[in-house]
Design a protein around this motif. Structure first.
Motif, short mmCIF file in Angstrom:
data_model
loop_
_atom_site.label_atom_id
_atom_site.label_comp_id
_atom_site.label_asym_id
_atom_site.label_seq_id
_atom_site.Cartn_x
_atom_site.Cartn_y
_atom_site.Cartn_z
N THR A 120 0.85 -1.20 0.00
CA THR A 120 0.00 0.00 0.00
C THR A 120 0.88 1.25 0.00
N GLU A 121 0.30 2.35 -0.43
CA GLU A 121 1.02 3.63 -0.35
C GLU A 121 1.30 3.97 1.11
N ASP A 122 0.35 3.55 1.98
CA ASP A 122 0.50 3.84 3.42
C ASP A 122 1.74 3.16 3.98
N TYR A 123 1.97 1.91 3.56
CA TYR A 123 3.13 1.16 4.06
C TYR A 123 4.43 1.78 3.55
N GLN A 124 4.42 2.23 2.32
CA GLN A 124 5.64 2.87 1.78
C GLN A 124 5.95 4.14 2.57
N VAL A 125 4.90 4.93 2.86
CA VAL A 125 5.10 6.16 3.63
C VAL A 125 5.70 5.82 5.00
N LEU A 126 5.14 4.82 5.66
CA LEU A 126 5.63 4.48 7.00
C LEU A 126 7.05 3.92 6.94
N THR A 127 7.35 3.14 5.92
CA THR A 127 8.71 2.58 5.80
C THR A 127 9.74 3.70 5.74
N LEU A 128 9.47 4.68 4.90
CA LEU A 128 10.43 5.80 4.81
C LEU A 128 10.48 6.54 6.14
N HIS A 129 9.29 6.82 6.67
CA HIS A 129 9.21 7.65 7.87
C HIS A 129 9.95 7.02 9.05
N LYS A 130 9.87 5.69 9.16
CA LYS A 130 10.54 5.00 10.28
C LYS A 130 12.07 5.04 10.13
N HIS A 131 12.56 5.27 8.93
CA HIS A 131 14.02 5.38 8.77
C HIS A 131 14.56 6.74 9.23
N PHE A 132 13.74 7.75 9.20
CA PHE A 132 14.26 9.11 9.40
C PHE A 132 14.91 9.33 10.77
N PRO A 133 14.28 8.87 11.87
CA PRO A 133 14.97 9.07 13.16
C PRO A 133 16.33 8.37 13.21
N ALA A 134 16.40 7.20 12.56
CA ALA A 134 17.70 6.49 12.53
C ALA A 134 18.72 7.32 11.77
N PHE A 135 18.33 7.83 10.62
CA PHE A 135 19.25 8.65 9.82
C PHE A 135 19.67 9.90 10.60
N ASP A 136 18.71 10.52 11.28
CA ASP A 136 19.05 11.76 12.01
C ASP A 136 20.06 11.47 13.12
N TYR A 137 19.83 10.38 13.83
CA TYR A 137 20.77 10.01 14.89
C TYR A 137 22.16 9.79 14.30
N LEU A 138 22.23 9.03 13.23
CA LEU A 138 23.53 8.70 12.62
C LEU A 138 24.20 9.95 12.06
N ARG A 139 23.43 10.75 11.37
CA ARG A 139 23.96 11.96 10.74
C ARG A 139 24.53 12.91 11.79
N LEU A 140 23.78 13.09 12.87
CA LEU A 140 24.23 14.06 13.89
C LEU A 140 25.44 13.54 14.65
N ASN A 141 25.69 12.24 14.56
CA ASN A 141 26.87 11.68 15.21
C ASN A 141 28.01 11.39 14.23
N GLY A 142 27.91 11.98 13.05
CA GLY A 142 29.01 11.83 12.07
C GLY A 142 29.13 10.43 11.51
N LEU A 143 28.04 9.66 11.52
CA LEU A 143 28.12 8.27 11.08
C LEU A 143 27.44 8.05 9.73
N LEU A 144 26.85 9.11 9.15
CA LEU A 144 26.13 8.92 7.89
C LEU A 144 26.35 10.13 6.98
N ALA A 145 26.65 9.85 5.72
CA ALA A 145 26.95 10.93 4.78
C ALA A 145 25.83 11.14 3.75
N GLY A 146 24.80 10.31 3.81
CA GLY A 146 23.71 10.54 2.86
C GLY A 146 22.66 9.46 2.89
N GLU A 147 21.48 9.80 2.39
CA GLU A 147 20.36 8.86 2.34
C GLU A 147 19.73 8.91 0.96
#
Ligand code: GCB
Length: 620
Positions: free
Chosen positions: A544-571
């Protein structure tokens, strides 16, 4: 057969370019005949009264386009083997009087192409995603009619890029004798044909053959002000056979607005400094595209100007440390997606409506980067990336390769050389990706990727080398040779399907492990979920479109944590748009992980990505 340089066929006062696009005669090899019949019957030979390129196996075909989806017959869609194209053309008489060199130039033909002009073979090219040009000066009929014939074979094997397996099932209770099936590991439809524009290019006999530009950026202090100084190193190759002392270059640089800020007659390899340079990057908003200067060179031989070429270029540098990629020494966080050259009916055929629409959508989404997954895109796409100011990871066509012998290695080297030679002057390209998801846990991957990484660095020390891993941080043998690491992971899709709540934990653990082990910038180069446009359910379920939205959305806090700790250069989301794949039970008519439909209209997830990317644009 490939001529030295492969400059984009821009016209100039000394260069004439004649497009050959349009409707060509097209024939597949008839089913009941051997694949060699076109060669044994000499379909390229014009003296035949009974021209074999007519009949039921033939029709009109637009060029450029993939041939697969245009007829209604699945035998053309699924055709594997030699297909033949033919086009009549005229060449003006003055071209012979002016002693020009004439080339026929193909933007790309998938996969193996053999070319005849007026019945004479003029050359061939192997590899489906890069341009080639062949000298036809001596075989053209000037002032009258000519015929261009191209045989195209889309068969892929263990030593092509990408690779494909051929099976000969011998169970005659289920398959007729001699039956052949094909299976491919890469996840996109093996579209074929003349995919990009074809031109006749008429050049002066002594001409500019290649140009290499590299730029550096320095900051000088001028009292209170900091002055940006861009340095442009250039080297112009030419075809003059005599002494170098007889050759010079009349070089000028003009601004985007057309004012000339530098002009000099110099040696053809030199350096120019531009004070108060306008840098190509950053672009501040979608209203301010990448800043491009024009490098104009007139080749002078024995005091006479013989050839003029204009090359747009941008001033910027690329570097990296253990956590970030940097443009002009400032960290940049990539926000983008992997894409495909794919559209309805056209397949992989270049269609400028789609190409420009895609860049408009990239802007709308607030993205700053893309990966040319899983092969080199058209020159027109790269030109647009320069203009729109989008960072590009340029990938070679090695998708999911699983054997690493000497033959494939040598072809891979050729492809990388051709790719770098075509694309070396694009400011948009910041990195070369050697492969997507190879079997890089195999021991042979060490030598294979080490060799190719060294080759790239020797050809182009100004950009980063990477590849995309789907293996693990502790068993990957290719990663040691890379400047930064791209990782593909499908949490809650291919693993733990349906379990959205696991995404954040798994993404943090996974990417942190890669960074801890390798101490290099990490880019999440693929993640996402398939969705059928218009399919909704709450609570969300897969597809569903709903599942795709949630899949992306659930990644964002992980990316933010990694990015702010110098562990991620892009998504990077997989994918920009839905695209066609082979028929499989996991693919409802294609890979549906697009933010956009295949028609380039947004799904719900596109709005979420847009919200995220514009927010990142303000904060990073
Ligand atoms: C991948 C591949 C990509 C596929 C994608 C998918 O890992 O790199 O080519 O399209 O997964 O959706 O299966």
């Amino acid at each position: 057969h490939v001529h030295g340089g492969i400059l984009y066929p821009y016209e100039s006062e000394t260069r004439e370019v004649k497009p050959l696009d349009g409707l060509w005669t097209f024939c597949t090899t008839p089913k009941d005949q051997s694949q060699d019949v076109g060669f044994s019957e000499k379909w390229f030979n014009l003296d035949h009264h009974d021209n074999k390129m007519s009949g039921e196996h033939c029709q009109l075909m637009p060029v450029p386009a993939s041939y697969n989806d245009i007829p209604t017959d699945s035998s053309v869609r699924d055709f594997i083997g030699w297909a033949w194209y033919r086009k009549p053309l005229f060449v003006p008489k003055r071209w012979s009087e002016d002693k020009l060199k004439i080339f026929v130039r193909f933007g790309s033909v998938h996969y193996h192409a053999i070319v005849w002009m007026n019945g004479q073979q003029v050359g061939e090219h192997v590899g489906g995603h890069l341009p080639f040009q062949l000298d036809v000066t001596s075989v053209l009929n000037y002032g009258t009619a000519n015929t261009l014939t191209v045989a195209v074979n889309n068969t892929l094997t263990n030593v092509t890029l990408p690779q494909m397996q051929i099976h000969h099932p011998n169970d005659t209770s289920r398959y007729p004798p001699g039956y052949v099936t094909y299976s491919q590991k890469f996840d996109f439809f093996n579209y074929a044909g003349i995919h990009r524009p074809v031109y006749l290019v008429a050049l002066p006999s002594v001409h500019i053959d290649d140009i290499t530009l590299t730029t550096t950026v320095n900051f000088e202090s001028n009292g209170l002000d900091r002055v940006t100084v861009g340095t442009v190193q250039f080297s112009v190759e030419h075809t003059f056979q005599g002494s170098e002392e007889d050759v010079s270059c009349d070089v000028s640089i003009s601004t985007q607005g057309g004012s000339i800020i530098h002009h000099d007659i110099t040696s053809c390899s030199s350096e120019i400094s531009i004070r108060q340079a306008k840098l190509w990057w950053p672009r501040f908003s979608h209203a301010k595209p990448g800043y491009l200067y024009t490098f104009e060179v007139s080749l002078i031989v024995q005091g006479i100007p013989v050839d003029v070429y204009r090359l747009p270029f941008g001033i910027r540098t690329v570097s990296w440390n253990k956590s970030s990629l940097m443009i002009n020494s400032k960290p940049v966080y990539l926000r983008g997606f992997g894409m495909h050259e794919d559209s309805n009916l056209r397949g992989k055929g270049l269609d400028l409506v789609h190409t420009v629409r895609d860049f408009e959508l990239i802007n709308w989404l607030g993205a700053n980067a893309l990966r040319t997954s899983h092969y080199p895109y058209s020159e027109e796409t790269m030109n647009l990336a320069d203009k729109y100011g989008i960072l590009v990871i340029a990938e070679s066509p090695a998708c999911t390769i699983d054997s690493f012998g000497e033959e494939i290695l040598s072809h891979h080297k050729t492809v990388l050389n051709e790719l770098i030679s075509r694309d070396k002057n694009h400011p948009s390209i910041i990195a070369w990706s050697i492969a997507n998801e190879p079997y890089s846990d195999l021991p042979q991957a060490d030598h294979y990727f080490g060799t190719l990484a060294d080759l790239i660095r020797s050809q182009d020390p100004t950009r980063a080398v990477t590849f995309v891993s789907s293996r693990s941080w502790n068993n990957d043998k290719a990663v040691q040779h890379m400047d930064f690491i791209c990782v593909n992971r499908y949490a809650a899709w291919y693993s733990d399907s349906g379990l959205l709540s696991l995404i954040e934990r798994q993404t943090v653990e996974e990417l942190k492990a890669w960074h801890d082990r390798w101490q290099r910038p990490i880019v999440m180069s693929e993640y996402g979920a398939g969705s059928l446009s218009g399919f909704h359910k709450l609570p969300a379920v897969m597809w569903t479109e709903d599942y795709q939205v949630l899949t992306l959305h659930k990644h964002f806090p992980a990316f933010d944590y990694l990015r702010l700790n110098g562990l991620l250069a892009g998504e990077m989301i997989w994918n920009f748009a839905d695209f066609n794949t082979p028929q499989e039970y996991i693919r409802p008519g294609g890979c549906m992980k697009g933010l956009m439909t295949r028609e380039r209209q947004p799904k719900a997830a596109a709005h979420l990505a847009r919200w995220r990317y514009w927010k990142l644009a303000q904060n990073t």
